[in-house]
Scaffold this motif. Structure first.
Motif, PDB file in Angstrom:
ATOM      1  N   HIS A 158       0.763  -1.266   0.055  1.00 62.43           N
ATOM      2  CA  HIS A 158       0.165  -0.056  -0.092  1.00 62.43           C
ATOM      3  C   HIS A 158       0.793   1.180  -0.155  1.00 62.43           C
ATOM      4  O   HIS A 158       1.364   1.672   1.146  1.00 62.43           O
ATOM      5  CB  HIS A 158      -0.822  -0.012   1.255  1.00 62.43           C
ATOM      6  CG  HIS A 158      -1.895  -0.962   1.266  1.00 62.43           C
ATOM      7  ND1 HIS A 158      -2.587  -1.554   2.322  1.00 62.43           N
ATOM      8  CD2 HIS A 158      -2.309  -2.125   0.120  1.00 62.43           C
ATOM      9  CE1 HIS A 158      -3.387  -2.508   1.920  1.00 62.43           C
ATOM     10  NE2 HIS A 158      -3.090  -2.911   0.686  1.00 62.43           N
ATOM     11  N   LYS A 160       2.386   5.040   0.129  1.00 67.70           N
ATOM     12  CA  LYS A 160       1.830   6.050   0.790  1.00 67.70           C
ATOM     13  C   LYS A 160       2.450   7.359   0.059  1.00 67.70           C
ATOM     14  O   LYS A 160       3.824   7.324  -0.092  1.00 67.70           O
ATOM     15  CB  LYS A 160       2.178   5.994   2.410  1.00 67.70           C
ATOM     16  CG  LYS A 160       1.777   4.908   2.957  1.00 67.70           C
ATOM     17  CD  LYS A 160       0.321   4.710   3.216  1.00 67.70           C
ATOM     18  CE  LYS A 160      -0.088   3.559   3.973  1.00 67.70           C
ATOM     19  NZ  LYS A 160      -1.539   3.345   4.100  1.00 67.70           N
ATOM     20  N   ALA A 173      -1.993   9.876   1.008  1.00 67.61           N
ATOM     21  CA  ALA A 173      -2.764   9.149   0.252  1.00 67.61           C
ATOM     22  C   ALA A 173      -2.317   7.958   0.037  1.00 67.61           C
ATOM     23  O   ALA A 173      -0.937   7.855  -0.151  1.00 67.61           O
ATOM     24  CB  ALA A 173      -2.997   9.958  -0.999  1.00 67.61           C
ATOM     25  N   THR A 174      -3.086   6.792   0.136  1.00 66.22           N
ATOM     26  CA  THR A 174      -2.795   5.354  -0.190  1.00 66.22           C
ATOM     27  C   THR A 174      -3.299   4.946  -1.501  1.00 66.22           C
ATOM     28  O   THR A 174      -4.246   5.430  -2.087  1.00 66.22           O
ATOM     29  CB  THR A 174      -3.293   4.599   0.846  1.00 66.22           C
ATOM     30  OG1 THR A 174      -3.251   4.898   2.020  1.00 66.22           O
ATOM     31  CG2 THR A 174      -2.995   3.030   0.590  1.00 66.22           C
ATOM     32  N   TYR A 175      -1.991   4.332  -2.137  1.00 65.96           N
ATOM     33  CA  TYR A 175      -2.396   3.715  -3.488  1.00 65.96           C
ATOM     34  C   TYR A 175      -2.317   2.219  -3.368  1.00 65.96           C
ATOM     35  O   TYR A 175      -1.047   1.812  -3.003  1.00 65.96           O
ATOM     36  CB  TYR A 175      -1.474   4.354  -4.628  1.00 65.96           C
ATOM     37  CG  TYR A 175      -1.874   5.790  -4.824  1.00 65.96           C
ATOM     38  CD1 TYR A 175      -1.310   6.794  -4.199  1.00 65.96           C
ATOM     39  CD2 TYR A 175      -2.614   6.022  -6.012  1.00 65.96           C
ATOM     40  CE1 TYR A 175      -1.723   7.884  -4.325  1.00 65.96           C
ATOM     41  CE2 TYR A 175      -3.109   7.342  -6.240  1.00 65.96           C
ATOM     42  CZ  TYR A 175      -2.695   8.472  -5.349  1.00 65.96           C
ATOM     43  OH  TYR A 175      -3.129   9.444  -5.784  1.00 65.96           O
ATOM     44  N   MET A 176      -3.123   1.196  -3.667  1.00 69.10           N
ATOM     45  CA  MET A 176      -3.049  -0.048  -3.387  1.00 69.10           C
ATOM     46  C   MET A 176      -2.119  -0.909  -4.342  1.00 69.10           C
ATOM     47  O   MET A 176      -2.290  -1.846  -4.783  1.00 69.10           O
ATOM     48  CB  MET A 176      -4.272  -0.745  -3.365  1.00 69.10           C
ATOM     49  CG  MET A 176      -5.129  -0.196  -2.194  1.00 69.10           C
ATOM     50  SD  MET A 176      -6.860  -1.078  -2.041  1.00 69.10           S
ATOM     51  CE  MET A 176      -6.251  -2.795  -1.735  1.00 69.10           C
ATOM     52  N   LEU A 180      -2.453  -4.657  -5.673  1.00 70.83           N
ATOM     53  CA  LEU A 180      -3.043  -5.059  -6.948  1.00 70.83           C
ATOM     54  C   LEU A 180      -2.337  -5.782  -7.730  1.00 70.83           C
ATOM     55  O   LEU A 180      -2.758  -6.563  -8.401  1.00 70.83           O
ATOM     56  CB  LEU A 180      -3.466  -3.592  -7.463  1.00 70.83           C
ATOM     57  CG  LEU A 180      -4.405  -2.589  -6.879  1.00 70.83           C
ATOM     58  CD1 LEU A 180      -4.948  -1.407  -7.695  1.00 70.83           C
ATOM     59  CD2 LEU A 180      -5.780  -3.419  -6.492  1.00 70.83           C
ATOM     60  N   ARG A 213       1.324   3.588 -21.088  1.00 66.44           N
ATOM     61  CA  ARG A 213      -0.055   3.192 -21.311  1.00 66.44           C
ATOM     62  C   ARG A 213      -1.024   3.547 -20.237  1.00 66.44           C
ATOM     63  O   ARG A 213      -2.061   3.721 -20.224  1.00 66.44           O
ATOM     64  CB  ARG A 213      -0.316   1.602 -21.303  1.00 66.44           C
ATOM     65  CG  ARG A 213       0.066   0.987 -22.768  1.00 66.44           C
ATOM     66  CD  ARG A 213      -0.773   1.895 -23.899  1.00 66.44           C
ATOM     67  NE  ARG A 213      -0.290   1.501 -25.204  1.00 66.44           N
ATOM     68  CZ  ARG A 213      -0.454   2.250 -26.232  1.00 66.44           C
ATOM     69  NH1 ARG A 213      -1.545   3.347 -26.233  1.00 66.44           N
ATOM     70  NH2 ARG A 213       0.161   2.167 -27.385  1.00 66.44           N
ATOM     71  N   ALA A 218      -8.526   5.468 -17.562  1.00 67.78           N
ATOM     72  CA  ALA A 218      -9.066   4.198 -16.591  1.00 67.78           C
ATOM     73  C   ALA A 218      -8.280   2.950 -16.322  1.00 67.78           C
ATOM     74  O   ALA A 218      -8.066   2.190 -17.313  1.00 67.78           O
ATOM     75  CB  ALA A 218     -10.466   4.270 -17.155  1.00 67.78           C
ATOM     76  N   LEU A 219      -8.073   2.597 -15.262  1.00 68.14           N
ATOM     77  CA  LEU A 219      -7.383   1.627 -14.849  1.00 68.14           C
ATOM     78  C   LEU A 219      -8.148   0.161 -15.345  1.00 68.14           C
ATOM     79  O   LEU A 219      -7.447  -0.685 -15.744  1.00 68.14           O
ATOM     80  CB  LEU A 219      -6.910   1.570 -13.392  1.00 68.14           C
ATOM     81  CG  LEU A 219      -6.027   0.369 -12.882  1.00 68.14           C
ATOM     82  CD1 LEU A 219      -4.590   0.555 -13.666  1.00 68.14           C
ATOM     83  CD2 LEU A 219      -5.810   0.615 -11.518  1.00 68.14           C
ATOM     84  N   GLY A 220      -9.405   0.383 -14.916  1.00 65.13           N
ATOM     85  CA  GLY A 220     -10.194  -0.902 -15.186  1.00 65.13           C
ATOM     86  C   GLY A 220     -10.473  -1.277 -16.505  1.00 65.13           C
ATOM     87  O   GLY A 220     -10.584  -2.613 -17.001  1.00 65.13           O
ATOM     88  N   HIS A 221     -10.166  -0.375 -17.467  1.00 65.78           N
ATOM     89  CA  HIS A 221      -9.917  -0.695 -19.052  1.00 65.78           C
ATOM     90  C   HIS A 221      -8.354  -0.886 -19.215  1.00 65.78           C
ATOM     91  O   HIS A 221      -8.256  -2.168 -19.813  1.00 65.78           O
ATOM     92  CB  HIS A 221     -10.512   0.420 -19.643  1.00 65.78           C
ATOM     93  CG  HIS A 221     -10.086   0.477 -21.166  1.00 65.78           C
ATOM     94  ND1 HIS A 221     -10.700  -0.565 -21.989  1.00 65.78           N
ATOM     95  CD2 HIS A 221      -9.483   1.416 -22.081  1.00 65.78           C
ATOM     96  CE1 HIS A 221     -10.122  -0.477 -23.151  1.00 65.78           C
ATOM     97  NE2 HIS A 221      -9.677   0.719 -23.292  1.00 65.78           N
ATOM     98  N   LEU A 223      -6.087  -2.281 -17.813  1.00 69.31           N
ATOM     99  CA  LEU A 223      -5.737  -3.231 -17.239  1.00 69.31           C
ATOM    100  C   LEU A 223      -5.757  -4.813 -18.311  1.00 69.31           C
ATOM    101  O   LEU A 223      -5.072  -5.570 -18.389  1.00 69.31           O
ATOM    102  CB  LEU A 223      -6.437  -3.892 -15.923  1.00 69.31           C
ATOM    103  CG  LEU A 223      -5.695  -3.165 -14.760  1.00 69.31           C
ATOM    104  CD1 LEU A 223      -6.698  -3.470 -13.539  1.00 69.31           C
ATOM    105  CD2 LEU A 223      -4.238  -3.668 -14.428  1.00 69.31           C
ATOM    106  N   HIS A 251      -0.080   4.419 -13.032  1.00 67.81           N
ATOM    107  CA  HIS A 251      -1.307   4.965 -12.566  1.00 67.81           C
ATOM    108  C   HIS A 251      -1.056   5.787 -11.228  1.00 67.81           C
ATOM    109  O   HIS A 251      -1.736   6.851 -11.156  1.00 67.81           O
ATOM    110  CB  HIS A 251      -2.433   3.756 -12.654  1.00 67.81           C
ATOM    111  CG  HIS A 251      -3.519   4.190 -11.885  1.00 67.81           C
ATOM    112  ND1 HIS A 251      -4.556   4.556 -12.734  1.00 67.81           N
ATOM    113  CD2 HIS A 251      -3.833   4.035 -10.664  1.00 67.81           C
ATOM    114  CE1 HIS A 251      -5.626   4.763 -12.021  1.00 67.81           C
ATOM    115  NE2 HIS A 251      -5.475   4.293 -10.703  1.00 67.81           N
ATOM    116  N   ALA A 255      -1.452   9.920 -10.937  1.00 61.62           N
ATOM    117  CA  ALA A 255      -2.630  10.468 -10.020  1.00 61.62           C
ATOM    118  C   ALA A 255      -2.151  11.292  -9.077  1.00 61.62           C
ATOM    119  O   ALA A 255      -2.589  12.032  -8.584  1.00 61.62           O
ATOM    120  CB  ALA A 255      -3.487   9.090  -9.793  1.00 61.62           C
TER     121      ALA A 255
END
Lengths: 321, 321
Positions: A158, A160, A173-176, A180, A213, A218-221, A223, A251, A255
């Motif tokens: 995670h 930070k 802020a945390t990025y997972m 992931l 890339r 959008a990450l969900g796309h 990926l 990503h 961000a």
């Protein structure tokens, strides 16, 4: 083994590991030990497990020199040895010391556990850390100039991004990202085309393409391209994990840079291999280099906590903590 | 059981299930069957498994009426019965029929398998679908007006947003929304605070809050709020899965709307429960409602494919497919 000059025992006690540092009066590390007895892998359940792991890693040190002990990390969580409530941001090193919790072990040793931090901005969602606040304190001990205005980046399971202003952690802020990556590799269709064993060497081309890339949005796309670039043979199976790593780290960096501003001094804290990835990503995506890379600042942070809590000065040995 | 009016047997053959439709000459469904014999759960490995699953689900239908058989889905993939290469976008229904592959089973039945689609824009990453192209064909059969200019949205494990222009699928994008939800719930820290069993009813408040939070940006950061809102007790354990669902669906819808434009007619295709979530999300985030919700258009799509491939007209029974 233990000399008369031991001044502090410092414990970095996380979920999956426990690291102990025997430290001298000037903050120098005299000896380091580590064990797998993280709070989720204790030798026994509950209190007994903490006592046993503690005795195993530093019982002989304390027998030779009964010095103060400070600890940080998940050991202070609700599943820890003692729960130390989160301290609210903005918070500086003194507040961290003031919010730490002292108690006696069954064997009569005094242990002081640092709190975690919570950042809970108006109109936002809360964010928490436990353990990283001590790495930040250690970074500030080595780089006091960072306290005025800087971003301290701690890549990991995670990641930070902590914003330092006026001597305090203003927020974070945390990025997972790390989790992931691990979860997608082991449990999603994205890991399906990757070889079982990790390749011998990094595929920096694939990593760089993943970074690029990450700009697509959008990450969900995005990926799904891990799968399609594999299916179409444009990235070899051996390169797919590095491509995905680039996508996820990219990503995160894009961000965070958008949220935190791109011009502030940036300190990159953590393990060498992972930091190399972040260095490449910062350079390729933002044209930036970190101001410094403090390595593992946890021992220095724990030493600084002990100082701020008055544990190191003989006249303050009976302080409130 | 089988009447003389059977005109076509249509198979929707995916990874985890196989559905068979006995259809009449006007495209009406006379009988439906389903089995768990998806291509990853065949009764035997390889060719034998496909033959056995095929015989089990529609052998008696064919014995009673030796009609053409069309199939779509993963049955045409590299791990399928026969591999049918992806057809490139832009592609319309006729091109789909032209690129389908006919072959004879061991028992002498003729089976025609539809290709998947690949969208491979200049300077982008490729995207693929298998099975959804038939649902799109079925949607167009029921809603021919959509062919001119519309978005067809197929929520699911891998949600597809297909852009229709001038009678063709101009392109499409995959969002891994359903798989991300399942993987995070089962294998990440985000599922840790959720109850084992799914709650009896949806928590629409939590879902709506997740949708709203999707506006905050980076998914890799926003996801951590699933944990922190649970830790801080602001969302009850029973609501966390719906909050995460809202976050993921919201991320998809906002990103797709930005990429595809918000004003085009929108068709929402798929299962009722999932479509209800997407309907709420479209309404809350974009103030939009779908133009239509065609339910399961796969049988109509397969029937349309059979027509375009000349399988239904007696004079064309020996066509090229």
């Amino acid at each position: 083994m233990t000399g008369p000059h031991t001044a502090l025992i410092a414990l970095d006690w996380g979920t999956s590991s426990l690291r102990a540092y025997r430290m001298g009066a000037a903050g120098e590390i005299l000896e380091t030990r580590s064990s797998g007895a993280g709070i989720q892998h204790l030798p026994a359940p509950g209190e007994d497990g903490f006592e046993a792991a503690f005795e195993a890693i530093c019982g002989d040190w304390l027998a030779a020199a009964p010095v103060p002990v400070v600890a940080a990390g998940m050991v202070g969580s609700a599943q820890g040895w003692r729960e130390v409530p989160y301290l609210r941001c903005p918070a500086g090193p003194d507040a961290l010391a003031g919010a730490s919790l002292g108690f006696e072990t069954r064997a009569g040793h005094r242990v002081t556990i640092a709190p975690g931090l919570i950042h809970d901005p108006e109109g936002g969602t809360p964010d928490v850390m436990r353990g990283e606040e001590i790495q930040i304190a250690g970074t500030l001990a080595a780089h006091p100039e960072a306290a005025r205005d800087a971003l301290i980046v701690l890549p990991g399971t995670h990641s930070k991004w902590a914003s330092l202003r006026d001597g305090q952690v203003a927020g974070f802020a945390t990025y997972m990202t790390g989790e992931l990556f691990a979860v997608f590799r082991a449990h999603s269709i994205l890991g399906r085309l990757m070889p079982e064993a990790a390749p011998d060497a990094e595929d920096w081309d694939a990593f760089g393409e993943g970074l690029e890339r990450a700009r697509d949005g959008a990450l969900g796309h995005a990926l799904f391209s891990v799968r399609t670039l594999g299916l179409t043979g444009r990235i070899a199976p051996e390169g797919l994990a590095d491509y995905m790593s680039g996508l996820l780290i990219g990503h995160e960096i894009l961000a965070a840079a958008e949220a935190e501003g791109q011009d502030r001094p940036l300190y990159l804290v953590g393990e060498g291999e992972l930091c190399r990835r972040y260095e490449r990503a910062l350079s390729q995506l933002l044209g930036r280099a970190p101001a410094a890379q403090p390595g593992n600042p946890a021992p220095a942070g724990l030493f600084s906590l002990a100082g701020a809590a008055g544990l190191l000065a003989p006249e303050k040995e009976t302080s409130h903590v």
